[in-house]
Structure formats: structure tokens, C-alpha cells
Write an enzyme that holds these catalytic residues in place. Structure first.
Site, PDB file in Angstrom:
ATOM      1  N   ASN A  41       0.847  -1.203   0.000  1.00 15.31           N
ATOM      2  CA  ASN A  41       0.000   0.000   0.000  1.00 15.31           C
ATOM      3  C   ASN A  41       0.880   1.249   0.000  1.00 15.31           C
ATOM      4  OD1 ASN A  41       0.647  -0.814   2.684  1.00 15.31           O
ATOM      5  ND2 ASN A  41      -1.008   0.390   3.530  1.00 15.31           N
ATOM      6  N   GLU A  54      -3.030  -4.597  -3.076  1.00 16.25           N
ATOM      7  CA  GLU A  54      -3.558  -5.508  -4.110  1.00 16.25           C
ATOM      8  C   GLU A  54      -3.560  -4.848  -5.485  1.00 16.25           C
ATOM      9  OE1 GLU A  54      -4.775  -4.783  -1.102  1.00 16.25           O
ATOM     10  OE2 GLU A  54      -6.563  -5.972  -0.726  1.00 16.25           O
TER      11      GLU A  54
HETATM   12  N1  THU Z   1      -5.278  -1.380   2.455  1.00 19.67           N
HETATM   13  C1  THU Z   1      -4.740  -2.221   1.545  1.00 19.67           C
HETATM   14  O1  THU Z   1      -3.614  -2.029   1.088  1.00 19.67           O
HETATM   15  N2  THU Z   1      -5.468  -3.299   1.168  1.00 19.67           N
HETATM   16  C2  THU Z   1      -6.696  -3.616   1.679  1.00 19.67           C
HETATM   17  O2  THU Z   1      -7.305  -4.563   1.225  1.00 19.67           O
HETATM   18  C3  THU Z   1      -7.251  -2.841   2.773  1.00 19.67           C
HETATM   19  C4  THU Z   1      -6.608  -1.518   2.993  1.00 19.67           C
HETATM   20  C5  THU Z   1      -4.483  -0.227   2.893  1.00 19.67           C
HETATM   21  C6  THU Z   1      -4.939   1.101   2.380  1.00 19.67           C
HETATM   22  C7  THU Z   1      -4.400   2.034   3.449  1.00 19.67           C
HETATM   23  O3  THU Z   1      -3.062   2.366   3.129  1.00 19.67           O
HETATM   24  C8  THU Z   1      -4.392   1.210   4.712  1.00 19.67           C
HETATM   25  O4  THU Z   1      -4.515  -0.146   4.300  1.00 19.67           O
HETATM   26  C9  THU Z   1      -5.507   1.548   5.675  1.00 19.67           C
HETATM   27  O5  THU Z   1      -6.725   1.530   5.039  1.00 19.67           O
END
Ligand code: THU
Length: 131
Positions: A41, A54
Site C-alpha cells: 500500500n 492488491e
Molecule cells: N489497504 C490495503 O492495502 N489493502 C486492503 O485490502 C485494505 C486496505 C491499505 C490502504 C491504506 O493504506 C491502509 O490499508 C488503511 O486503510
């Protein structure tokens, strides 16, 4: 194969840029060629440009020429399972193979596996536009 994918997701999680949520996520995707693409992320001070691990992994696969994805593994950073958000599920529907598998991992040993239909039933796809 599943453990290799989870391992790659764990490695990708190390690269997470998440100073606002402090929640690190890693993902890895196996494309139709068998190659693996990983992502983390990436957050932003304006919040909404933030992108999930993802989608980073899926877009890396697609931008490297894959047109179908076979599996995705993801891992968050708590003691419980981290499930893909709705936006990422929608992106998966665009590129998922018929036997697409979503592996939600807590660690290298503990994971659960789903089909896209389990997590995204009745999804909107190109066929819904009559094509
Ligand atoms: N996040 C992801 O990378 N994947 C997910 O499926 C859920 C949320 C990240 C986005 C953000 O940087 C952090 O988790 C909190 O929402």
C-alpha cells in the site's frame, strides 16, 4: 506455490508507505505466465490518492503484459485476517481467471482461500454492458 505467494506478499509489505494509517499491507499476484508481481500500500497526505497493495500488485502484472491473473495473496499487519477492500475486489473481477484464488493470510502458516464469487458475488463486468 501458495506459500511462495504469501512469502512474496510478506516481503512486499516491508516496502509499505503508510505513515498515516501505520497499517502495512503486502500483496502478490500470479499472472497467467506464472510470474509473480508484488506490491504494497502507498499512502498520500491528501488521503484519497492512497492505493492498496492488491491494486499495486495487479497493475504491475497488467502493465508487464499479463492479461489474466490466477491467484492473489494478501497480508495485513494485525493478528487477524485482512480482506481486500471493495475497490480491489472490483479490479480483480476485470482480470481474474475462471479459477482465480484469493489467499488471505495471517502468516505463512495460517491462511484462508476464496474464489472471487465468494467475495464478490454478482459483480459488474464487461458482459453486463452486453459485450
Ligand atoms: N489497504 C490495503 O492495502 N489493502 C486492503 O485490502 C485494505 C486496505 C491499505 C490502504 C491504506 O493504506 C491502509 O490499508 C488503511 O486503510
Amino acid at each position: 506455490m501458495i506459500k511462495e505467494l504469501i512469502n512474496k506478499a510478506i516481503q512486499a509489505r516491508e516496502k509499505s508507505y503508510s505513515p498515516y494509517s501505520n497499517f502495512k499491507v503486502g500483496a502478490s499476484v500470479m499472472g497467467e505466465s506464472g510470474k509473480i508481481y508484488s506490491g504494497c500500500n502507498i499512502e498520500n497526505a491528501a488521503y484519497s490518492p492512497t492505493i492498496c497493495a492488491e491494486r499495486v500488485a495487479i497493475f504491475k502484472a497488467i502493465s508487464n503484459g499479463e492479461r489474466e491473473i490466477k491467484k492473489i495473496a494478501l497480508i495485513g499487519s494485525t493478528d487477524s485476517f485482512t480482506y481486500p477492500c471493495g475497490v480491489c475486489r472490483q479490479v480483480m473481477t476485470e482480470f481474474a481467471s475462471d479459477d482465480f484464488e484469493i489467499i488471505v493470510a495471517k502468516n505463512i502458516e495460517e491462511y484462508v482461500s476464496y474464489s472471487l464469487d465468494d467475495l464478490m458475488p454478482n459483480s459488474f463486468r464487461v458482459r453486463d454492458m452486453g459485450r
